[in-house]
Each structure stands twice: as structure tokens, then as C-alpha cells.
Write a protein that holds these residues in place. Structure first.
Motif, PDB file in Angstrom:
ATOM      1  N   GLU A 209       0.828  -1.205   0.000  1.00  0.00           N
ATOM      2  CA  GLU A 209       0.000   0.000   0.000  1.00  0.00           C
ATOM      3  C   GLU A 209       0.865   1.258   0.000  1.00  0.00           C
ATOM      4  OE1 GLU A 209      -2.223  -3.395   0.825  1.00  0.00           O
ATOM      5  OE2 GLU A 209      -0.482  -2.655   1.958  1.00  0.00           O
ATOM      6  N   TYR A 212       2.188   1.763  -3.485  1.00  0.00           N
ATOM      7  CA  TYR A 212       1.159   2.324  -4.368  1.00  0.00           C
ATOM      8  C   TYR A 212       0.966   3.824  -4.099  1.00  0.00           C
ATOM      9  CZ  TYR A 212       0.144  -2.659  -4.879  1.00  0.00           C
ATOM     10  OH  TYR A 212       0.246  -4.011  -5.096  1.00  0.00           O
ATOM     11  N   GLU A 213       1.069   4.221  -2.830  1.00  0.00           N
ATOM     12  CA  GLU A 213       0.965   5.638  -2.491  1.00  0.00           C
ATOM     13  C   GLU A 213       2.123   6.413  -3.132  1.00  0.00           C
ATOM     14  OE1 GLU A 213       1.165   8.630   1.403  1.00  0.00           O
ATOM     15  OE2 GLU A 213       1.158   6.462   1.688  1.00  0.00           O
ATOM     16  N   MET A 215       3.695   5.578  -5.848  1.00  0.00           N
ATOM     17  CA  MET A 215       3.405   5.662  -7.281  1.00  0.00           C
ATOM     18  C   MET A 215       2.505   6.854  -7.583  1.00  0.00           C
ATOM     19  SD  MET A 215       2.693   1.687  -8.315  1.00  0.00           S
ATOM     20  CE  MET A 215       3.912   0.390  -8.119  1.00  0.00           C
ATOM     21  N   ASP A 216       1.466   7.025  -6.771  1.00  0.00           N
ATOM     22  CA  ASP A 216       0.547   8.147  -6.981  1.00  0.00           C
ATOM     23  C   ASP A 216       1.260   9.486  -6.807  1.00  0.00           C
ATOM     24  OD1 ASP A 216      -1.577   6.420  -7.465  1.00  0.00           O
ATOM     25  OD2 ASP A 216      -2.238   6.421  -5.370  1.00  0.00           O
ATOM     26  N   ASP A 217       2.114   9.570  -5.781  1.00  0.00           N
ATOM     27  CA  ASP A 217       2.853  10.812  -5.534  1.00  0.00           C
ATOM     28  C   ASP A 217       3.759  11.138  -6.718  1.00  0.00           C
ATOM     29  OD1 ASP A 217       1.694  11.063  -3.034  1.00  0.00           O
ATOM     30  OD2 ASP A 217       3.401  10.194  -1.958  1.00  0.00           O
ATOM     31  N   LEU A 219       3.488  10.024  -9.893  1.00  0.00           N
ATOM     32  CA  LEU A 219       2.692  10.344 -11.081  1.00  0.00           C
ATOM     33  C   LEU A 219       2.164  11.772 -11.043  1.00  0.00           C
ATOM     34  CD1 LEU A 219       0.677   7.055 -11.670  1.00  0.00           C
ATOM     35  CD2 LEU A 219       2.266   8.124 -13.278  1.00  0.00           C
ATOM     36  N   ALA A 220       1.905  12.268  -9.853  1.00  0.00           N
ATOM     37  CA  ALA A 220       1.417  13.642  -9.714  1.00  0.00           C
ATOM     38  C   ALA A 220       2.463  14.671 -10.145  1.00  0.00           C
ATOM     39  CB  ALA A 220       0.990  13.908  -8.271  1.00  0.00           C
ATOM     40  N   LYS A 260      -1.749   2.531 -13.446  1.00  0.00           N
ATOM     41  CA  LYS A 260      -1.882   3.870 -12.877  1.00  0.00           C
ATOM     42  C   LYS A 260      -1.472   4.959 -13.866  1.00  0.00           C
ATOM     43  CE  LYS A 260      -1.396   2.883  -7.908  1.00  0.00           C
ATOM     44  NZ  LYS A 260      -2.524   3.721  -7.424  1.00  0.00           N
TER      45      LYS A 260
END
Length: 281
Positions: A209, A212-213, A215-217, A219-220, A260
Motif C-alpha cells: 500500500e 502504491y501511495e 506511485m501516486d505521488d 505520477l502527480a 496507474k
């Protein structure tokens, strides 16, 4: 002290020693160059050097930081070698590289944190090797984004800055770099239209998890290339491995990252930020 984990047989590698390996080693040594291959005890050195590729490490071989995962020497660095940019460029010519990867130690001792040396090296490579694409793996320059701009302006085809690990673990293993500053560096690079890449290690106690967090950071920031590899303890003084992540989990990470929105993902135990770098252009 936690129990030392035994390295799985599938992580044991052979350095290799073919003719190309010997030639690459000779070129690096004869030009008094440093590589992250040897300094970082990279598990892919045999494969890469046998293909005639190497990741050059500029600005010396002594880092001003002491990250717990890294095997590079730490202490007071020597003065910059003004011949190094030219020596790197000439070595790339002799190796006939189509894609060159450059990284550096942190030089927090210098007024410009080494930015000018970076620019000189990139320009020297492009002058001597106009057909060679250049990838740089840069430090955070203490979050001084105007210094990041100087490197971007020199025109490397790929600019990478590693997040290294997830937010919770970052302060435990990085001596000075900060998670949010690294994100700001990636965002600044992407904002100028460059191809942006970052890499992380797993096996330091992170959860899926948390990955994945991250990855989101990332990608932003508009970074588009991600590498994920197994952390391997390079020496007894470095932080221990918490887990040897399975091949299946690496495949899951790759699938999730692509879903993502990452354009390119390398995810496997022996992947490092420069592994198969020529494919990322």
C-alpha cells in the motif's frame, strides 16, 4: 539486532569476464573514472560491462552524505577534477555507447552543489558524441530548483532522480534527502518538458500500500518512468534487508504502475535505476 536474512539462490549473480568486460574495465581505469557499478556494488555490473555499458559517477567517489542503504564512501571529498568531463566524454566515444548514463555523489561542500560540473560533463559528452543519448541521475541539490534548471538546460534526454523508498522509511535510510523535496525535483524537471524517471528499492519494510501511495505521488509530478528493485545490503555497515520480495510481487508492482499511468516500468529483483536504461529513451 534483527536476524540476518539469507540471500535466496536466485539473487546470487556471476560477475562475468568476457573480452568486452575486460575492455570496459580497462577504459574506465585508464581514464581515472569512477562508476556506480563498482562503488555501489551493483549486481548487474557483469552483465552491463560485458555489453560495453557502464554508469559513470562524476564529482569524485566520496559523498558528503551517509545514506544507510548506500555503499559509496562518505567524508570530505577531494576538489573537482577539471579533466573529468572530457575523460568521461572520451570514454563514451571509445566504448561506442549509443546511450550514456551519468550519476554523481552528493557535493554539499560546493557553493553550487556540483551543478556546474554536471553541465560541463553533459556538454562535453554531447560535443564528442553527438549521436549518443544522455541520461543523468541527479542528486536533489538540497531542493535548490534553480540548480536543477541548469542541468535540464544542458539538454540530457532523460533526467532521473531517485525517490529510493516510501515516505515512512525515507527518513530512516536517507541521511539528508527528504521525500517531498525529491518530489519537488521531479516536478520541476517534468515542468520543463524533459522525460523524468525515478527509482525505488523494496525489501526495507515497506508495505504494498505504501508503494502504491508512492506511485501516486510520483505520477502527480508527471514523471513517466519507474524502476523497482530489491534492496541488497552491500556491506555489514549498511541497513539490513527486511524481506526478499518475490517475483510475483514485482510483477504485481509493474502491472499496478502501468495501470496507474506510468509509460515505462522496470520491476524485478536485480533492477537498478540504470538497468536497461537505453530502452527508456
Amino acid at each position: 539486532m534483527s536476524e540476518h536474512l539469507r540471500k535466496p539462490d536466485w539473487l546470487k549473480i556471476r560477475l562475468g569476464g568476457n573480452e568486452q568486460f575486460t575492455k570496459t574495465k580497462s577504459i574506465v581505469e585508464s581514464h581515472c573514472l569512477h562508476t556506480i557499478c563498482t562503488s555501489g556494488k551493483c549486481p548487474n555490473m557483469g552483465e552491463c560491462w560485458s555489453r560495453g555499458t557502464a554508469t559513470f559517477m562524476i564529482a569524485g567517489d566520496i559523498c558528503t552524505r551517509s545514506c544507510r542503504f548506500c555503499n559509496t564512501l562518505t567524508g570530505k571529498p577531494l576538489p573537482l577534477d577539471p579533466k573529468e568531463p572530457g575523460n568521461v566524454a572520451e570514454s563514451i566515444r571509445l566504448m561506442k555507447l549509443k546511450h550514456a548514463v551519468i550519476t554523481s555523489v552528493d557535493r554539499d561542500d560546493l557553493p553550487d552543489l556540483g551543478a556546474r560540473h554536471w553541465v560541463d560533463t553533459i556538454r562535453a559528452i554531447k560535443e564528442v558524441n553527438p549521436e549518443t543519448t544522455v541520461e543523468v541521475l541527479i542528486p536533489d541539490f538540497q531542493g535548490c530548483l534553480d540548480l536543477v534548471d541548469q542541468v535540464v538546460a544542458a539538454g540530457p534526454e532523460i533526467i532521473s532522480h531517485n525517490m529510493e523508498t516510501v515516505r515512512r522509511i525515507s527518513p530512516l535510510v536517507r541521511s539528508a534527502a527528504k521525500y517531498d523535496i525529491s518530489l519537488s525535483v521531479l516536478s520541476r524537471i517534468a515542468g520543463q518538458g524533459a522525460t523524468v524517471k525515478t527509482g525505488i528499492m523494496v525489501g526495507l519494510g515497506e508495505t504494498p500500500e505504501e508503494v502504491y501511495e508512492l506511485m501516486d505521488d510520483v505520477l502527480a509530478t508527471d514523471a513517466s518512468v519507474l524502476t523497482i528493485g530489491q534492496y541488497l545490503q552491500p556491506s555489514r555497515k549498511n541497513i539490513q534487508v527486511t524481506e526478499y520480495v518475490t517475483f510475483d510481487q514485482f510483477n504485481v508492482y509493474k502491472s499496478v504502475a502501468l495501470e496507474k499511468g506510468f509509460r515505462m516500468v522496470e520491476s524485478a529483483p536485480l533492477v537498478r535505476s540504470s538497468y536497461h536504461a537505453e530502452k527508456h529513451v
